[in-house]
Write a protein that holds these residues in place. Sequence first.
Motif, PDB file in Angstrom:
ATOM      1  N   GLY A 127       0.847  -1.123  -0.092  1.00  0.00           N
ATOM      2  CA  GLY A 127       0.114   0.037  -0.128  1.00  0.00           C
ATOM      3  C   GLY A 127       0.895   1.055   0.044  1.00  0.00           C
TER       4      GLY A 127
ATOM      5  N   ASP B  66      -2.692  -8.023  -5.276  1.00  0.00           N
ATOM      6  CA  ASP B  66      -3.602  -7.563  -4.199  1.00  0.00           C
ATOM      7  C   ASP B  66      -3.383  -8.441  -3.026  1.00  0.00           C
ATOM      8  OD1 ASP B  66      -5.979  -7.676  -2.650  1.00  0.00           O
ATOM      9  OD2 ASP B  66      -7.225  -8.677  -4.376  1.00  0.00           O
TER      10      ASP B  66
ATOM     11  N   THR C  79      -4.696  -9.053  -0.539  1.00  0.00           N
ATOM     12  CA  THR C  79      -5.942  -9.914   0.143  1.00  0.00           C
ATOM     13  C   THR C  79      -6.199 -11.214  -0.403  1.00  0.00           C
ATOM     14  OG1 THR C  79      -7.780  -9.061  -1.033  1.00  0.00           O
ATOM     15  CG2 THR C  79      -7.120  -7.645   0.848  1.00  0.00           C
TER      16      THR C  79
ATOM     17  N   ALA D  50      -0.599  -1.752   3.968  1.00  0.00           N
ATOM     18  CA  ALA D  50      -2.052  -1.544   3.483  1.00  0.00           C
ATOM     19  C   ALA D  50      -3.087  -1.686   4.278  1.00  0.00           C
ATOM     20  CB  ALA D  50      -2.360  -2.769   2.403  1.00  0.00           C
TER      21      ALA D  50
ATOM     22  N   ILE E  59      -7.476   0.141   4.999  1.00  0.00           N
ATOM     23  CA  ILE E  59      -8.611   1.206   4.643  1.00  0.00           C
ATOM     24  C   ILE E  59      -9.265   1.376   6.002  1.00  0.00           C
ATOM     25  CG2 ILE E  59      -8.827  -0.145   2.360  1.00  0.00           C
ATOM     26  CD1 ILE E  59     -11.254  -1.509   3.430  1.00  0.00           C
TER      27      ILE E  59
ATOM     28  N   GLU F 153     -14.872  -6.525   4.089  1.00  0.00           N
ATOM     29  CA  GLU F 153     -14.006  -6.171   3.370  1.00  0.00           C
ATOM     30  C   GLU F 153     -12.590  -5.277   4.350  1.00  0.00           C
ATOM     31  OE1 GLU F 153     -13.865  -1.982   0.505  1.00  0.00           O
ATOM     32  OE2 GLU F 153     -15.149  -2.257   1.963  1.00  0.00           O
TER      33      GLU F 153
ATOM     34  N   ARG G  57     -10.512  -8.183   5.602  1.00  0.00           N
ATOM     35  CA  ARG G  57      -9.730  -8.628   4.570  1.00  0.00           C
ATOM     36  C   ARG G  57      -8.343  -7.608   4.530  1.00  0.00           C
ATOM     37  NH1 ARG G  57     -14.217  -9.462   1.804  1.00  0.00           N
ATOM     38  NH2 ARG G  57     -13.890  -7.810   0.418  1.00  0.00           N
ATOM     39  N   THR G  58      -8.627  -6.541   4.318  1.00  0.00           N
ATOM     40  CA  THR G  58      -7.476  -5.488   4.003  1.00  0.00           C
ATOM     41  C   THR G  58      -6.772  -5.309   5.058  1.00  0.00           C
ATOM     42  OG1 THR G  58      -9.177  -4.582   2.276  1.00  0.00           O
ATOM     43  CG2 THR G  58      -7.237  -3.383   2.865  1.00  0.00           C
ATOM     44  N   ASN G  59      -7.057  -5.006   6.308  1.00  0.00           N
ATOM     45  CA  ASN G  59      -6.425  -4.552   7.388  1.00  0.00           C
ATOM     46  C   ASN G  59      -5.674  -5.625   8.238  1.00  0.00           C
ATOM     47  OD1 ASN G  59      -7.427  -1.971   6.622  1.00  0.00           O
ATOM     48  ND2 ASN G  59      -8.599  -1.804   8.622  1.00  0.00           N
TER      49      ASN G  59
ATOM     50  N   SER H  12      -4.459  -9.379   4.956  1.00  0.00           N
ATOM     51  CA  SER H  12      -3.424  -9.068   4.186  1.00  0.00           C
ATOM     52  C   SER H  12      -2.099  -9.411   4.852  1.00  0.00           C
ATOM     53  CB  SER H  12      -3.594  -7.820   3.390  1.00  0.00           C
ATOM     54  OG  SER H  12      -3.330  -6.672   4.657  1.00  0.00           O
TER      55      SER H  12
END
Length: 254
Positions: A16, A66, A68, A94, A96, A112, A115-117, A120
């Motif tokens: 990120g 990606d 994730t 990375a 959000i 979501e 998955r991202t925070n 990953s």
Amino acid sequence: MPNPFSLEGRTALITGSSQGIGFSLARGLAAAGAAVILNGRDTTKLEAAKATLEAEGHRIKTAAFDVTHGPAVREAIDRIEREIGPIDILVNNAGIQRRAPLQDFAQETWAELMRTNLDSVFLVGQAVARHMIQRGRGKIINVCSVQSELARPGIAPYAASKGALKMLTKGMCTDWAPFGLQVNGLAPGYFETELTKPLVEDETFTAWLKGRTPARRWGTVEELNGAAVFLASAASDFVNGHILYVDGGITSCL
């Protein structure tokens, strides 16, 4: 004696990192001597970030994938190790933010965010650590948050993800320190970035923040770089499982 903060001869992957805090950390590690691999999903943004840093004289590569998606992560890390070289430093940056009252927070938005925070960090951390373990050394820095300790209205899921990331960091240390790895967290407070611009421009919020923070101001992203260089360098070789808060003192007082 050699400079314990030097990153010469080291390669750092930062997830990120095409903008915001990740981009600033890339600049900071590169200035300390590291060759840096920028990561993101938007190749246009990545190439623009690369061009900016190369114009400053830094050694920069890009790796678009990606974070994730497990198979994509494993393939990308193996390719980097094979074609660019060993990843000595991993910064899991990375992330959000999604805001809503908890009673109205949608399940798909929760998924979501997690998955991202969180996912990953597990996926990229595991893929990179497998190579680091074979070499008997490596630095992993997980970008946590003051929300690893503190909650605010409207961001309970984000706080949950960052609280879990704090404990994942400690778990990574527990499992991987015996193999020569150091895994620590870098936890920013409130910093001026593209993503926080609406809050910076909100006079009510900024007044609250200045009153709540002993330093009485927002942080600038450059102020994270020294802490990141410390955690990425030999200077922190006996620091493990630690969460370093760079927050103007906000976690130290009521």
